[in-house]
Motif scaffolding. Structure first.
Motif, PDB file in Angstrom:
ATOM      1  N   HIS A 183       0.833  -1.203   0.000  1.00 34.68           N
ATOM      2  CA  HIS A 183       0.000   0.000   0.000  1.00 34.68           C
ATOM      3  C   HIS A 183       0.868   1.254   0.000  1.00 34.68           C
ATOM      4  CE1 HIS A 183      -3.024   2.947   1.187  1.00 34.68           C
ATOM      5  NE2 HIS A 183      -2.237   3.275   2.199  1.00 34.68           N
ATOM      6  N   ILE A 184       1.914   1.267   0.812  1.00 37.33           N
ATOM      7  CA  ILE A 184       2.788   2.440   0.903  1.00 37.33           C
ATOM      8  C   ILE A 184       3.520   2.684  -0.412  1.00 37.33           C
ATOM      9  CG2 ILE A 184       4.895   3.287   2.027  1.00 37.33           C
ATOM     10  CD1 ILE A 184       3.834   2.210   4.655  1.00 37.33           C
ATOM     11  N   GLN A 185       3.831   1.621  -1.136  1.00 36.48           N
ATOM     12  CA  GLN A 185       4.437   1.793  -2.456  1.00 36.48           C
ATOM     13  C   GLN A 185       3.507   2.564  -3.387  1.00 36.48           C
ATOM     14  OE1 GLN A 185       5.637  -2.025  -3.996  1.00 36.48           O
ATOM     15  NE2 GLN A 185       7.021  -2.458  -2.288  1.00 36.48           N
ATOM     16  N   GLN A 186       2.209   2.256  -3.321  1.00 38.05           N
ATOM     17  CA  GLN A 186       1.225   2.969  -4.135  1.00 38.05           C
ATOM     18  C   GLN A 186       1.098   4.427  -3.688  1.00 38.05           C
ATOM     19  OE1 GLN A 186      -0.289   1.672  -6.868  1.00 38.05           O
ATOM     20  NE2 GLN A 186       1.034  -0.107  -6.495  1.00 38.05           N
ATOM     21  N   VAL A 187       1.158   4.643  -2.374  1.00 37.75           N
ATOM     22  CA  VAL A 187       1.084   6.008  -1.848  1.00 37.75           C
ATOM     23  C   VAL A 187       2.283   6.828  -2.321  1.00 37.75           C
ATOM     24  CG1 VAL A 187       1.103   7.404   0.263  1.00 37.75           C
ATOM     25  CG2 VAL A 187      -0.256   5.314   0.165  1.00 37.75           C
ATOM     26  N   ARG A 188       3.444   6.185  -2.399  1.00 37.83           N
ATOM     27  CA  ARG A 188       4.650   6.898  -2.847  1.00 37.83           C
ATOM     28  C   ARG A 188       4.520   7.336  -4.303  1.00 37.83           C
ATOM     29  NH1 ARG A 188      10.458   5.978  -0.401  1.00 37.83           N
ATOM     30  NH2 ARG A 188      11.392   7.900  -1.187  1.00 37.83           N
ATOM     31  N   LEU A 189       3.928   6.500  -5.136  1.00 35.96           N
ATOM     32  CA  LEU A 189       3.703   6.873  -6.526  1.00 35.96           C
ATOM     33  C   LEU A 189       2.789   8.101  -6.624  1.00 35.96           C
ATOM     34  CD1 LEU A 189       3.238   3.362  -8.212  1.00 35.96           C
ATOM     35  CD2 LEU A 189       5.225   4.887  -8.367  1.00 35.96           C
ATOM     36  N   ILE A 190       1.735   8.110  -5.806  1.00 37.55           N
ATOM     37  CA  ILE A 190       0.822   9.261  -5.787  1.00 37.55           C
ATOM     38  C   ILE A 190       1.570  10.522  -5.372  1.00 37.55           C
ATOM     39  CG2 ILE A 190      -1.201  10.247  -4.632  1.00 37.55           C
ATOM     40  CD1 ILE A 190      -2.295   7.388  -4.384  1.00 37.55           C
ATOM     41  N   HIS A 191       2.426  10.392  -4.363  1.00 40.83           N
ATOM     42  CA  HIS A 191       3.189  11.546  -3.881  1.00 40.83           C
ATOM     43  C   HIS A 191       4.148  12.054  -4.951  1.00 40.83           C
ATOM     44  CE1 HIS A 191       5.252  14.283  -1.256  1.00 40.83           C
ATOM     45  NE2 HIS A 191       6.386  13.617  -1.328  1.00 40.83           N
ATOM     46  N   GLN A 192       4.793  11.140  -5.665  1.00 47.66           N
ATOM     47  CA  GLN A 192       5.718  11.543  -6.722  1.00 47.66           C
ATOM     48  C   GLN A 192       4.981  12.268  -7.848  1.00 47.66           C
ATOM     49  OE1 GLN A 192       7.570   7.781  -7.665  1.00 47.66           O
ATOM     50  NE2 GLN A 192       9.130   7.998  -6.073  1.00 47.66           N
ATOM     51  N   GLN A 193       3.785  11.795  -8.176  1.00 45.93           N
ATOM     52  CA  GLN A 193       2.979  12.456  -9.205  1.00 45.93           C
ATOM     53  C   GLN A 193       2.575  13.857  -8.751  1.00 45.93           C
ATOM     54  OE1 GLN A 193      -0.241   9.705  -9.828  1.00 45.93           O
ATOM     55  NE2 GLN A 193       1.029   8.228 -10.941  1.00 45.93           N
ATOM     56  N   ASP A 194       2.229  13.998  -7.474  1.00 41.15           N
ATOM     57  CA  ASP A 194       1.885  15.316  -6.940  1.00 41.15           C
ATOM     58  C   ASP A 194       3.065  16.282  -7.060  1.00 41.15           C
ATOM     59  OD1 ASP A 194      -0.684  14.621  -6.335  1.00 41.15           O
ATOM     60  OD2 ASP A 194      -0.376  14.387  -4.186  1.00 41.15           O
TER      61      ASP A 194
END
Length: 321
Positions: A183-194
């Motif tokens: 789950h945290i890996q997916q959250v990191r992708l969202i953060h990088q996109q932001d």
């Protein structure tokens, strides 16, 4: 030219933020103060005192039929207004009719019931319920988890500014580690996109953004369960990504309880009650459980010993001999 004096509610918000209270507390206090003023036909609080406070609190208990905790919340908000904002010390003791605090035992699920409910959820909601039950978190504590608070190596989490403003350490269940890491890996992708879009900031506690203006965009400060969309910071610091709203998990839990056919009144806090009770049943020391829950007094934790009595304070019925 002098600036015009701030409105009363703006003064209340400033005083609350100076004390580093949470945004939720700020909103709650403001709402109670507004209700207090409207109840007395918009009279200014400076023109009122103990009699008016007693009248308002009595109205809440007698006609509003509110719970004792709700009445205490209203009282705390009004006392904050007088003491911290208006700088008025109320001389007389407040003797309003107080709402009765019911002596209720917590609702506790059996392990099978807890797992049955969790199995009816998916994705992030399942993960959050697993943490509520497996770590004894309060709903708000789960929502406000940040990346830096999770220690996979030690299988533990640090709960920051829990109830009463206290930090504590609690366990991270082994069965949750792998799905939580994914789950945290997916959250990191969202953060990088932001970040790529020029955003990536989140809300920081207290005045930390003044100490480190770049901290709000750092990975370690991001929420473990971020909201699906960005929003305006309610305190006015720009566009941020907040954490998920509690109502999403509450709705998912309600549906899961119905699908699991559990005939108990289940809330998110029921999983915390069940966590403590099941640890006691497994023979863990009550002081250890007290620390995991973050209770100030062991008497609060003692309420979970009710299940060990097994009805009738452990007495075996003569019919069962």
């Amino acid at each position: 030219m002098q600036n015009p004096p701030k409105k009363l509610l703006d003064q209340v918000r400033d005083a609350i933020r100076l004390k580093h209270y949470s945004y939720r507390t700020e909103e709650t206090y403001v709402q109670w103060i507004v209700r207090y003023i409207l109840f007395h036909n918009k009279r200014h609080p400076k023109e009122m005192g103990v009699p008016e406070i007693e009248e308002f609190l009595t109205h809440l208990a007698v006609e509003g039929n509110v719970a004792a905790a709700t009445q205490n919340q209203a009282l705390n908000a009004i006392l904050f207004l007088y003491r911290q904002v208006l700088q008025i010390e109320l001389a007389d003791r407040i003797n309003a009719i107080r709402a009765k605090r019911p002596q209720q035992l917590p609702v506790v699920l059996s392990p099978d019931e807890a797992f049955a409910i969790i199995q009816q959820t998916t994705g992030v909601h399942r993960l959050m319920l697993q943490l509520l039950y497996g770590s004894g978190l309060r709903l708000r504590e789960c929502m406000e988890l940040r990346i830096k608070d999770i220690d996979f190596t030690q299988s533990q989490m640090v709960i920051r500014c829990g109830k009463g403003g206290k930090d504590r350490v609690t366990l991270l269940p082994q069965s949750v580690i792998e799905p939580l890491q994914l789950h945290i890996q997916q959250v990191r992708l969202i953060h990088q996109q932001d970040l790529e879009l020029g955003y990536g900031a989140t809300i920081l506690p207290f005045a930390f953004n003044r100490k480190d203006p770049n901290a709000s965009r750092q990975w370690v400060w991001q929420y473990v369960f971020p909201a699906s969309t960005r929003c305006q910071d309610p305190k006015g610091s720009g566009i941020v990504r907040f954490h998920l709203h509690e109502s999403g998990l509450q709705k998912a839990l309600k549906q899961a309880v119905r699908l699991a056919k559990i005939s108990k009144r289940v809330s998110c806090h029921t999983f915390r009650h069940s966590f403590a009770t099941h640890l006691l049943q497994s023979g863990y020391d009550i002081r250890t459980i007290q620390e995991l829950l973050g209770h100030k007094d062991v008497k609060t934790t003692m309420i979970y010993t009710h299940v060990l009595n097994r009805g009738g304070r452990g007495v075996v019925s003569p019919l069962d001999r």
